[in-house]
Motif scaffolding. Sequence first.
Motif, PDB file in Angstrom:
ATOM      1  N   TYR A  38       0.735  -1.224  -0.042  1.00  0.00           N
ATOM      2  CA  TYR A  38      -0.063  -0.236  -0.174  1.00  0.00           C
ATOM      3  C   TYR A  38       0.907   1.427   0.080  1.00  0.00           C
ATOM      4  CZ  TYR A  38      -3.375  -3.516   1.067  1.00  0.00           C
ATOM      5  OH  TYR A  38      -4.332  -4.539   0.885  1.00  0.00           O
ATOM      6  N   VAL A  39       2.101   1.075  -0.307  1.00  0.00           N
ATOM      7  CA  VAL A  39       3.051   2.156  -0.826  1.00  0.00           C
ATOM      8  C   VAL A  39       3.740   1.821  -1.660  1.00  0.00           C
ATOM      9  CG1 VAL A  39       5.132   3.112   0.142  1.00  0.00           C
ATOM     10  CG2 VAL A  39       3.341   2.500   2.186  1.00  0.00           C
ATOM     11  N   ILE A  40       3.943   2.760  -2.905  1.00  0.00           N
ATOM     12  CA  ILE A  40       4.576   2.629  -3.984  1.00  0.00           C
ATOM     13  C   ILE A  40       5.932   2.773  -3.771  1.00  0.00           C
ATOM     14  CG2 ILE A  40       4.944   3.470  -6.246  1.00  0.00           C
ATOM     15  CD1 ILE A  40       2.019   5.020  -5.984  1.00  0.00           C
ATOM     16  N   ASP A  43       8.532   5.170  -5.254  1.00  0.00           N
ATOM     17  CA  ASP A  43       8.134   6.642  -4.687  1.00  0.00           C
ATOM     18  C   ASP A  43       8.846   6.928  -3.406  1.00  0.00           C
ATOM     19  OD1 ASP A  43       7.426   6.974  -7.086  1.00  0.00           O
ATOM     20  OD2 ASP A  43       5.165   7.040  -6.942  1.00  0.00           O
ATOM     21  N   CYS A  44       8.538   6.002  -2.312  1.00  0.00           N
ATOM     22  CA  CYS A  44       8.962   6.055  -1.052  1.00  0.00           C
ATOM     23  C   CYS A  44      10.389   6.314  -0.719  1.00  0.00           C
ATOM     24  CB  CYS A  44       8.445   4.887  -0.185  1.00  0.00           C
ATOM     25  SG  CYS A  44       8.817   4.913   1.405  1.00  0.00           S
ATOM     26  N   ILE A  45      10.527   7.324  -0.150  1.00  0.00           N
ATOM     27  CA  ILE A  45      12.062   7.685   0.330  1.00  0.00           C
ATOM     28  C   ILE A  45      12.428   7.415   1.746  1.00  0.00           C
ATOM     29  CG2 ILE A  45      12.328   9.616  -1.300  1.00  0.00           C
ATOM     30  CD1 ILE A  45      11.546  11.533   0.896  1.00  0.00           C
ATOM     31  N   GLY A  46      11.407   6.682   2.425  1.00  0.00           N
ATOM     32  CA  GLY A  46      12.002   6.160   3.872  1.00  0.00           C
ATOM     33  C   GLY A  46      11.909   7.368   4.949  1.00  0.00           C
ATOM     34  N   CYS A  47      11.137   8.419   4.763  1.00  0.00           N
ATOM     35  CA  CYS A  47      11.237   9.376   5.660  1.00  0.00           C
ATOM     36  C   CYS A  47      10.557   9.452   6.992  1.00  0.00           C
ATOM     37  CB  CYS A  47      10.926  10.757   4.788  1.00  0.00           C
ATOM     38  SG  CYS A  47       9.114  10.773   4.580  1.00  0.00           S
ATOM     39  N   ARG A  48       9.643   8.251   6.857  1.00  0.00           N
ATOM     40  CA  ARG A  48       8.649   7.910   7.782  1.00  0.00           C
ATOM     41  C   ARG A  48       7.867   9.007   8.316  1.00  0.00           C
ATOM     42  NH1 ARG A  48      12.993   4.274  11.597  1.00  0.00           N
ATOM     43  NH2 ARG A  48      10.918   3.188  12.185  1.00  0.00           N
ATOM     44  N   LYS A  49       7.722  10.061   7.723  1.00  0.00           N
ATOM     45  CA  LYS A  49       6.371  11.310   7.979  1.00  0.00           C
ATOM     46  C   LYS A  49       4.994  10.399   7.892  1.00  0.00           C
ATOM     47  CE  LYS A  49       9.053  15.137   6.688  1.00  0.00           C
ATOM     48  NZ  LYS A  49       9.135  16.239   5.314  1.00  0.00           N
ATOM     49  N   CYS A  50       4.879   9.473   7.469  1.00  0.00           N
ATOM     50  CA  CYS A  50       3.685   8.645   7.416  1.00  0.00           C
ATOM     51  C   CYS A  50       3.423   8.152   8.878  1.00  0.00           C
ATOM     52  CB  CYS A  50       3.638   7.602   6.239  1.00  0.00           C
ATOM     53  SG  CYS A  50       4.960   6.459   6.289  1.00  0.00           S
ATOM     54  N   GLU A  51       4.581   7.416   9.370  1.00  0.00           N
ATOM     55  CA  GLU A  51       4.546   6.800  10.440  1.00  0.00           C
ATOM     56  C   GLU A  51       4.295   7.569  11.863  1.00  0.00           C
ATOM     57  OE1 GLU A  51       8.141   4.262  10.796  1.00  0.00           O
ATOM     58  OE2 GLU A  51       7.955   3.664  12.645  1.00  0.00           O
ATOM     59  N   ILE A  83      11.530   1.127   3.339  1.00  0.00           N
ATOM     60  CA  ILE A  83      10.514   1.867   2.883  1.00  0.00           C
ATOM     61  C   ILE A  83       9.401   1.295   3.876  1.00  0.00           C
ATOM     62  CG2 ILE A  83      11.022   2.438   0.644  1.00  0.00           C
ATOM     63  CD1 ILE A  83       9.882   0.117  -0.360  1.00  0.00           C
ATOM     64  N   ALA A  84       8.273   2.261   3.534  1.00  0.00           N
ATOM     65  CA  ALA A  84       6.987   1.977   4.575  1.00  0.00           C
ATOM     66  C   ALA A  84       6.364   1.000   4.153  1.00  0.00           C
ATOM     67  CB  ALA A  84       6.345   3.324   4.656  1.00  0.00           C
ATOM     68  N   LEU A  85       5.426   0.384   5.192  1.00  0.00           N
ATOM     69  CA  LEU A  85       4.412  -0.989   4.987  1.00  0.00           C
ATOM     70  C   LEU A  85       3.420  -0.464   5.553  1.00  0.00           C
ATOM     71  CD1 LEU A  85       4.422  -4.294   4.064  1.00  0.00           C
ATOM     72  CD2 LEU A  85       5.162  -4.439   6.571  1.00  0.00           C
ATOM     73  N   ALA A 100       0.424  13.167   5.154  1.00  0.00           N
ATOM     74  CA  ALA A 100       1.648  13.744   5.567  1.00  0.00           C
ATOM     75  C   ALA A 100       2.735  13.247   4.304  1.00  0.00           C
ATOM     76  CB  ALA A 100       2.125  12.921   6.625  1.00  0.00           C
ATOM     77  N   CYS A 101       2.634  12.488   3.686  1.00  0.00           N
ATOM     78  CA  CYS A 101       3.657  11.755   2.509  1.00  0.00           C
ATOM     79  C   CYS A 101       4.133  12.921   1.698  1.00  0.00           C
ATOM     80  CB  CYS A 101       2.974  10.541   1.882  1.00  0.00           C
ATOM     81  SG  CYS A 101       4.401   9.931   0.786  1.00  0.00           S
ATOM     82  N   PRO A 102       5.365  13.335   1.585  1.00  0.00           N
ATOM     83  CA  PRO A 102       5.983  14.442   0.828  1.00  0.00           C
ATOM     84  C   PRO A 102       5.885  13.777  -0.615  1.00  0.00           C
ATOM     85  CG  PRO A 102       7.688  13.428   1.695  1.00  0.00           C
ATOM     86  CD  PRO A 102       6.373  12.725   2.456  1.00  0.00           C
ATOM     87  N   THR A 103       5.961  12.594  -1.044  1.00  0.00           N
ATOM     88  CA  THR A 103       5.812  12.049  -2.536  1.00  0.00           C
ATOM     89  C   THR A 103       4.701  11.437  -2.995  1.00  0.00           C
ATOM     90  OG1 THR A 103       6.902   9.834  -1.740  1.00  0.00           O
ATOM     91  CG2 THR A 103       8.384  11.610  -2.220  1.00  0.00           C
ATOM     92  N   ASN A 104       3.793  11.579  -1.990  1.00  0.00           N
ATOM     93  CA  ASN A 104       2.107  10.907  -2.616  1.00  0.00           C
ATOM     94  C   ASN A 104       2.486   9.267  -2.887  1.00  0.00           C
ATOM     95  OD1 ASN A 104       0.651  13.122  -2.513  1.00  0.00           O
ATOM     96  ND2 ASN A 104       1.469  13.625  -4.532  1.00  0.00           N
ATOM     97  N   ALA A 105       3.274   8.617  -1.934  1.00  0.00           N
ATOM     98  CA  ALA A 105       3.553   7.196  -2.315  1.00  0.00           C
ATOM     99  C   ALA A 105       2.429   6.481  -1.636  1.00  0.00           C
ATOM    100  CB  ALA A 105       5.033   6.912  -1.418  1.00  0.00           C
ATOM    101  N   ILE A 106       1.443   6.801  -1.035  1.00  0.00           N
ATOM    102  CA  ILE A 106       0.600   5.809  -0.316  1.00  0.00           C
ATOM    103  C   ILE A 106      -0.460   5.603  -1.375  1.00  0.00           C
ATOM    104  CG2 ILE A 106      -1.308   5.616   1.775  1.00  0.00           C
ATOM    105  CD1 ILE A 106       1.461   6.364   2.514  1.00  0.00           C
ATOM    106  N   ASP A 107      -0.723   4.266  -1.400  1.00  0.00           N
ATOM    107  CA  ASP A 107      -1.893   3.628  -2.471  1.00  0.00           C
ATOM    108  C   ASP A 107      -2.617   2.892  -1.730  1.00  0.00           C
ATOM    109  OD1 ASP A 107      -3.328   2.799  -4.610  1.00  0.00           O
ATOM    110  OD2 ASP A 107      -1.611   2.297  -5.723  1.00  0.00           O
TER     111      ASP A 107
HETATM  112  S1  SF4 Z   1       5.856   9.611   4.038  1.00  0.00           S
HETATM  113 FE1  SF4 Z   1       5.813   8.650   2.000  1.00  0.00          FE
HETATM  114  S2  SF4 Z   1       7.879   8.658   1.506  1.00  0.00           S
HETATM  115 FE2  SF4 Z   1       8.180   9.097   3.495  1.00  0.00          FE
HETATM  116  S3  SF4 Z   1       8.154   6.765   4.478  1.00  0.00           S
HETATM  117 FE3  SF4 Z   1       6.001   7.280   4.413  1.00  0.00          FE
HETATM  118  S4  SF4 Z   1       5.368   6.563   2.569  1.00  0.00           S
HETATM  119 FE4  SF4 Z   1       7.648   6.736   2.295  1.00  0.00          FE
END
Ligand code: SF4
Length: 383
Positions: A38-40, A43-51, A83-85, A100-107
Motif C-alpha cells: 500500500y506504498v509505491i 516513490d517512497c524515500i523512507g522519511c517515516r513522516k507517514c509513521e 520503505i514503509a509498509l 503527511a507523505c511528501p511524495t504521494n507514495a501511499i496507495d
Molecule cells: S511519508 Fe511517504 S515517502 Fe515517507 S516513508 Fe512514508 S510512504 Fe515513504
Amino acid sequence: MAAAAHHPRIKIMTCSQVVAVEEASSRFEVHVRQQPRYVIADDCIGCRKCEYACPVLVPHDFEGGLGARKAIYVPFSNALPQIALLDVENCTFCGACARACPTNAIDYLQEPESVVLDVGTIIVATGIRLTPAEQAERYGAGKLRNVMSALAMERLLAPHGPYGRVLRPSDGRIPDSVGYVLCAGSRDQSLKQGEGVSWCSRVCCMYSIKQAMLLSGTLPLVMITLYYMDIRAFGKGFEQFYQNARAMGIEFVKGRVASIEEDADANPIVRIEDLEKDGRVGEHRHDLVVLAPGIVPAWDPSRVLGIATGSDGFVATTRPLLSPCGTTQEGIFVAGAGAGPKDIPDSIVEAGAAAMEAANYLRASCGESRSIPKSLTQQLVGA
Ligand code: SF4
Ligand SMILES: Cc1cc2nc3c(=O)[nH]c(=O)nc-3n(C[C@H](O)[C@H](O)[C@H](O)COP(=O)(O)OP(=O)(O)OC[C@H]3O[C@@H](n4cnc5c(N)ncnc54)[C@H](O)[C@@H]3O)c2cc1C
Ligand code: SF4
C-alpha cells in the motif's frame, strides 16, 4: 544484508510468497504472489513522516510485543528496503499518512501481484520459528507479565530495543534478579498434550549464556540463574565461554523446572526439582524470567516444492555426508536452520556449501557436465 540488496545480480522480493513451483526440462517455473505494501516502492524515500502522522498504535511483533508501532511503519531500523509498509488489518483509513507523505507514495488501492520467475536451481533457506508461548502453559508464558521469551530478551538487550535498556515489562523497574529456563519447549513432549518438541534446539544453551553475560555487562549488580538439564557447549570455544560465565558469578542450577507462578508484585517464582540437592524441590523468586522455547521449521516446503521433510518437519537431506545441502529433488538445495536447528556460523558455512552445489548443478544442467564434475562434494571425495 545491504551488500546483497545492492548487488546488481541479486533481486530481493519482500512481502512475497512462493505459491507454486513447476519443473520443466531441468528448470523451475516459480509462481510468486507479491502482497501489496500500500506504498509505491519506487516513490517512497523512507522519511517515516507517514509513521509519525499515523494515530494507530499496535504491539510491535519485531520487539517481541514489548514496544509499539504504527499501522504504517518501516518494519525495523535496518530493514531492507527502508520503505514503509501499511498494515491493512489495523489501519482505520483515516488518511493522515497520505496527507503527511511528501511524495504521494501511499496507495490504498494496491492489489496483490503475481510474478513468474524462470530459475535454474533453488535454495531453500526458510529457517526457524519458536514454539508458541501458550505451549509452555505451566511456565506462564503469554500470561505472566515478567516471563518473556529469549527472543524478546534479545530485543531488550539490543541498542535500538523497545525500551533502550533492560527493564521488566510490568512496572518498568530495572531487574535485580533474572532467571533463565532452558529447554522450555524442547526435549519435552509433555508440553501441551504431547505436542512438545522432542529434539534439542541446539542454540539455546549458548545464546542463553551469551545473554546472561551481556546482562551482567549492562546491569553489573544483577543476579542471574540458569536452570538447565545439561549444558550442550558443543562448538569451538563454547566450553571456555561456559566456564567464563560460571567464573563471572552466573549461577547454574541443574534440574527440571516444574512450573512458574507469580506473587502479588508480579515477581515470577520458579519451582524446580534441584538435581544437585538430592532432587529437593525449591522455589526461587526472580524479577524477570526468560524462557528458551523449542525450535521448529518456519515453513513446510513439501507441498509447494515437493521435497521431503523429516519426522521433525525440517527439510530432509538425503546424503548428509556426501551432499549436506542436497534434498530429495535434484536442483533444489537447503541451507541454514531450515534443515535443522543450528547457529549462525554453521548456517553461513552451509549457505556457502549450498551456493557451490547450486552453481555446480547449474553448470552441469547447462551442458557442461562432461568437463565439470556434478558436485563439489563428489569432486572432493574423488580426490
Ligand atoms: S511519508 Fe511517504 S515517502 Fe515517507 S516513508 Fe512514508 S510512504 Fe515513504
Ligand atoms: C533467541 C535466539 C537467539 C539466538 N542467538 C544466536 C547467537 O547469539 N548466535 C548464533 O550463532 N545463533 C543464534 N541464534 C540462532 C540463529 O537465530 C540461527 O542460527 C539463524 O537465524 C539461522 O539462520 P537462517 O537464515 O537459516 O534462518 P532464519 O534466520 O530463521 O531466516 C529464515 C528467513 O526465511 C524467511 N521465511 C520463512 N519462510 C518463508 C517463506 N515461506 N517464504 C519467504 N520467506 C520465508 C523468514 O521470514 C526468515 O527471514 C539464536 C536464535 C534464537 C531463537
Ligand atoms: S490511513 Fe491507516 S496507516 Fe494511514 S495514518 Fe490512518 S490509520 Fe495510519
